[in-house]
Design a protein around this motif. Structure first.
Motif, short mmCIF file in Angstrom:
data_model
loop_
_atom_site.label_atom_id
_atom_site.label_comp_id
_atom_site.label_asym_id
_atom_site.label_seq_id
_atom_site.Cartn_x
_atom_site.Cartn_y
_atom_site.Cartn_z
N SER A 148 0.81 -1.22 0.00
CA SER A 148 0.00 0.00 0.00
C SER A 148 0.84 1.27 0.00
N SER B 123 2.39 4.63 -0.80
CA SER B 123 1.90 5.72 -1.65
C SER B 123 3.03 6.48 -2.33
N GLU B 124 4.26 6.24 -1.90
CA GLU B 124 5.42 6.90 -2.48
C GLU B 124 6.36 5.84 -3.04
#
Length: 276
Positions: free
Chosen positions: A206, A208-209
């Protein structure tokens, strides 16, 4: 911060500071290398997280990093690996308690009172460094073994906070190996869903970066197959498209001889990100 050691090295200073941590509720030591460029400018910071049984001393005396930090103009901050003190909970085993904080916030007793290394590394220590020393707010993070686990998980959990991340011999899937399972059960309890927040392989699902991961692993490491399992990291990155450079080094073990051999490459990696 109270400076308790100072050594001249590569035209800079290898210091050790002592301070009272509000987060951990105890006194902590922190190694800080100040390269010569701090005489004229503020510099970015590389945070180094050490492994099981280590203090702030292991990295600053064995890794040979000061030469490269001086070359690139980077401050290196090397904290201790756990809270310390007579009233801090401990265990007779080397892989739990003092020297084995695992860079998380414990929720279970007797650990919860002092073992809040995640908040210490992410929040309290950088605020102290940036307020007390000629440091900018540009940060990178790296570490070894348990500290490699800490560096990877913290970077993945804190998007935008670090310019780069790397690790030597990291525990990449603590939920699946004995070191992590023992520590997580003690510090976080039996709910394995809570463990996922401190597991690199799980966090990659998961993230996000897409901060590139640089990892070096020795193939003569005694802990390779049972505790480290870099193939799980490779599979997780391939499955999510997360950028990974995984260097598998024949002949190298788990020691600081390994770290000293490639620390220059890692500091150059961080310098490229911190100076862009």
């Amino acid at each position: 911060m109270n400076r308790i050691e100072r050594h001249a090295v590569f035209q800079g200073w290898q210091d050790v500071y002592q301070h009272q941590s509000q987060t951990l509720g105890c006194q902590m030591n922190v190694g800080v290398y100040l390269p010569p460029q701090v005489e004229t400018e503020k510099l970015p910071v590389l945070y180094w997280l050490s492994g099981l049984t280590c203090t702030e001393q292991n990295f600053i005396t064995k890794a040979g990093a000061q030469r490269y930090a001086a070359e690139h103009g980077i401050i290196i901050v090397a904290p201790d690996t756990s809270p310390r003190g007579d009233d801090v909970a401990d265990d007779e085993a080397y892989d739990l308690g003092k020297g084995a904080g695992f860079y998380l916030n414990a929720t279970q007793q007797p650990w919860a009172r002092h073992y809040r290394m995640y908040d210490y590394i992410v929040h309290e220590l950088p605020a102290l460094i940036e307020a007390s020393l000629p440091a900018t707010q540009e940060r990178s993070i790296s570490g070894h073994s348990m500290g490699g686990h800490g560096a990877l998980t913290i970077a993945l959990r804190e998007p935008g906070r670090y310019r780069s991340v790397s690790a030597f011999s990291p525990i990449v899937a603590p939920s699946q190996v004995p070191w992590g399972q023992k520590a997580f059960a003690a510090y976080l309890g039996d709910d394995q869903e809570a463990w996922k927040a401190h597991d690199t392989v799980e966090l990659l699902k998961s993230a996000s970066e897409r901060l590139p991961l640089l990892v070096d692993q020795g193939l003569a490491d005694d802990f390779l197959e049972n505790q480290l399992r870099p193939e799980l990291l490779r599979a997780a990155c391939e499955g999510t498209g997360h950028p990974l450079t995984l260097n598998l080094r024949p002949g190298y073990d788990h020691s600081y001889y390994f770290i000293a051999s490639f620390i220059g490459d890692h500091i150059a990696h961080h310098a490229a990100a911190l100076k862009r």
